[in-house]
Design a protein around this motif. Structure first.
Motif, mmCIF file in Angstrom:
data_model
loop_
_atom_site.group_PDB
_atom_site.id
_atom_site.type_symbol
_atom_site.label_atom_id
_atom_site.label_comp_id
_atom_site.label_asym_id
_atom_site.label_seq_id
_atom_site.Cartn_x
_atom_site.Cartn_y
_atom_site.Cartn_z
ATOM 1 N N CYS A 30 0.845 -1.186 0.000
ATOM 2 C CA CYS A 30 0.000 0.000 0.000
ATOM 3 C C CYS A 30 0.887 1.245 0.000
ATOM 4 N N GLN A 31 0.772 2.053 -1.043
ATOM 5 C CA GLN A 31 1.576 3.261 -1.185
ATOM 6 C C GLN A 31 0.840 4.511 -0.711
ATOM 7 N N ALA A 94 -8.315 -12.607 -1.595
ATOM 8 C CA ALA A 94 -7.428 -11.444 -1.601
ATOM 9 C C ALA A 94 -7.344 -10.867 -0.197
ATOM 10 N N ASP A 95 -6.157 -10.471 0.186
ATOM 11 C CA ASP A 95 -5.919 -9.783 1.454
ATOM 12 C C ASP A 95 -5.210 -8.491 1.075
ATOM 13 N N VAL A 96 -5.924 -7.369 1.176
ATOM 14 C CA VAL A 96 -5.405 -6.102 0.682
ATOM 15 C C VAL A 96 -5.112 -5.156 1.849
ATOM 16 N N PRO A 97 -3.874 -4.688 1.980
ATOM 17 C CA PRO A 97 -3.557 -3.730 3.040
ATOM 18 C C PRO A 97 -4.207 -2.379 2.727
ATOM 19 N N LEU A 98 -4.681 -1.687 3.761
ATOM 20 C CA LEU A 98 -5.431 -0.450 3.547
ATOM 21 C C LEU A 98 -4.703 0.812 3.989
ATOM 22 N N GLU A 99 -3.600 0.676 4.708
ATOM 23 C CA GLU A 99 -2.883 1.847 5.189
ATOM 24 C C GLU A 99 -1.495 1.931 4.571
ATOM 25 N N GLU A 100 -1.075 3.157 4.261
ATOM 26 C CA GLU A 100 0.236 3.394 3.666
ATOM 27 C C GLU A 100 1.332 2.704 4.479
ATOM 28 N N GLY A 101 2.203 2.011 3.763
ATOM 29 C CA GLY A 101 3.309 1.316 4.411
ATOM 30 C C GLY A 101 3.018 -0.131 4.748
ATOM 31 N N GLN A 102 1.750 -0.528 4.752
ATOM 32 C CA GLN A 102 1.412 -1.928 5.026
ATOM 33 C C GLN A 102 1.603 -2.761 3.765
ATOM 34 N N TRP A 103 1.817 -4.048 3.963
ATOM 35 C CA TRP A 103 1.918 -4.967 2.836
ATOM 36 C C TRP A 103 1.406 -6.324 3.266
ATOM 37 N N THR A 104 1.071 -7.129 2.285
ATOM 38 C CA THR A 104 0.636 -8.493 2.550
ATOM 39 C C THR A 104 1.202 -9.400 1.467
ATOM 40 N N ALA A 105 1.441 -10.650 1.818
ATOM 41 C CA ALA A 105 1.977 -11.625 0.867
ATOM 42 C C ALA A 105 0.957 -12.738 0.661
ATOM 43 N N LEU A 106 0.783 -13.135 -0.578
ATOM 44 C CA LEU A 106 -0.128 -14.219 -0.940
ATOM 45 C C LEU A 106 0.647 -15.257 -1.741
#
Length: 117
Positions: A30-31, A94-106
């Motif tokens: 998430c950018q 899908a697992d989508v990060p919602l805040e800047e700087g967060q990330w998720t791996a699938l």
């Protein structure tokens, strides 16, 4: 000239799909923090594939020529766009990060590939 020779740390969608199918993880970064506008969420997300030994390659848009000036990181502006992309390469969730700087791996599972675990 191939993308891997010209810019080894980036891949187009076709290669991204191949790498995910071969066992790489797909990471969503998430950018820009998501915000709701009407029924949808908007923000800025980018994706990369990561191997088990830590090799990372960013997803870029396809271009007709393969020079560094033509390389542009692919940005997703909606959660719907992310979900559509992930489903298109074989994910069933899908697992989508919602805040800047967060990330998720699938990672594709056996059930995502049409098999069983």
């Amino acid at each position: 000239m191939s993308w891997d020779i010209e810019a080894p740390n980036v891949v187009t969608e076709a290669r991204f799909r191949e790498l995910v199918e071969s066992g790489y993880s797909a990471e969503i970064l998430c950018q820009e923090t998501a915000h709701k506008k009407g029924p949808s969420y908007y923000g800025v997300w980018i994706m990369r594939v990561v191997s088990d030994d830590g090799v990372e390659k960013l997803l870029v848009t396809a271009r007709t020529r393969t020079t560094h000036s033509d390389i542009k990181i692919r940005e997703f502006k909606t959660i719907t766009g992310i979900v559509s992309f992930l489903v298109g390469i074989g994910f069933s969730h899908a697992d989508v990060p919602l805040e800047e700087g967060q990330w998720t791996a699938l990672k594709l599972s056996g059930s995502d590939k049409g098999g069983s675990d």
